[in-house]
Motif scaffolding. Structure first.
Motif, short mmCIF file in Angstrom:
data_model
loop_
_atom_site.label_atom_id
_atom_site.label_comp_id
_atom_site.label_asym_id
_atom_site.label_seq_id
_atom_site.Cartn_x
_atom_site.Cartn_y
_atom_site.Cartn_z
N GLU A 104 8.56 9.92 8.83
CA GLU A 104 9.73 10.16 7.99
C GLU A 104 10.24 8.82 7.47
N PRO A 105 10.99 8.85 6.35
CA PRO A 105 11.54 7.59 5.84
C PRO A 105 12.53 6.96 6.81
N ASN B 294 0.81 -1.23 0.00
CA ASN B 294 0.00 0.00 0.00
C ASN B 294 0.84 1.28 0.00
N GLY B 295 2.13 1.14 -0.26
CA GLY B 295 2.99 2.31 -0.41
C GLY B 295 3.47 2.93 0.89
N ARG B 296 3.30 2.25 2.02
CA ARG B 296 3.72 2.80 3.31
C ARG B 296 5.02 2.18 3.82
N TYR B 297 5.59 1.28 3.05
CA TYR B 297 6.81 0.60 3.49
C TYR B 297 7.95 1.60 3.62
N GLY B 298 8.70 1.47 4.71
CA GLY B 298 9.88 2.31 4.91
C GLY B 298 9.59 3.65 5.55
N LEU B 299 8.33 3.88 5.94
CA LEU B 299 7.99 5.11 6.63
C LEU B 299 7.81 4.80 8.11
N CYS B 300 8.37 5.65 8.94
CA CYS B 300 8.29 5.47 10.39
C CYS B 300 6.85 5.67 10.87
N ASP C 147 19.80 1.68 5.44
CA ASP C 147 20.70 0.84 6.23
C ASP C 147 19.96 0.19 7.39
N GLU C 148 19.01 0.93 7.97
CA GLU C 148 18.22 0.36 9.06
C GLU C 148 17.31 -0.76 8.55
N LEU C 149 16.73 -0.56 7.38
CA LEU C 149 15.85 -1.58 6.80
C LEU C 149 16.64 -2.81 6.36
N LEU C 150 17.90 -2.60 5.98
CA LEU C 150 18.73 -3.76 5.64
C LEU C 150 18.96 -4.63 6.86
N GLU C 151 19.09 -4.01 8.03
CA GLU C 151 19.27 -4.75 9.28
C GLU C 151 18.03 -5.55 9.63
N CYS D 216 13.26 7.50 16.48
CA CYS D 216 12.04 7.29 17.27
C CYS D 216 12.20 6.08 18.18
N SER D 217 12.92 5.08 17.74
CA SER D 217 13.15 3.90 18.56
C SER D 217 13.95 4.28 19.79
#
Length: 132
Positions: free
Chosen positions: A99-100, A88-94, A104-108, A118-119
């Motif tokens: 914010e995107p 639905n186009g929301r992947y990779g958004l916090c 590198d974080e998504l690769l982990e 935010c984490s």
């Protein structure tokens, strides 16, 4: 006269699309792995219970195996949610700041839903509430 430029695509593939394909592949692999892990653990639990009944022993609750199944099911749910966000186009958004999330974080962890900032902010909130 044909030039080499006519044979090439007008623009190289955007890195974002390539990375999204990579994340999609990693999520699919993770989903398959977790599904197999859940099946194996359930089978193990069932076999353990059958052996206990054959030996006229009271079967234990299989707590460790049940905990592994629960963790794997939670991880699988997170992967499926990430796949849905991708659709639905929301992947990779916090989820927190909208914010995107860094590539590198998504690769982990391609199934994560919050960015590093935010984490860490959430961790600080928990620490302040516990008085640490």
């Amino acid at each position: 006269m044909t030039s080499r430029s006519k044979d090439l695509p007008p623009h190289p593939a955007e890195p974002d699309m390539i990375l999204l394909a990579l994340f999609q592949s990693r999520l699919r692999e993770r989903s398959l792995y977790l599904g197999e892990e859940i099946r194996a653990q359930r089978s193990r639990l069932s076999a353990h219970a059958q052996r206990a009944m054959m030996d006229d022993k009271k079967p234990d609750d299989g707590g460790a195996t049940l905990a592994r199944i629960e963790r794997a099911e939670q991880a699988l749910a997170a992967v499926r949610q990430a796949q849905a966000r991708m659709g639905n186009g929301r992947y990779g958004l916090c989820d927190e700041c909208q914010e995107p999330i860094g590539w590198d974080e998504l690769l982990e962890a391609p199934e994560q839903t919050v960015c590093r900032s935010c984490s860490q902010f959430g961790e600080l909130d928990v620490l302040s509430q516990t008085g640490s």
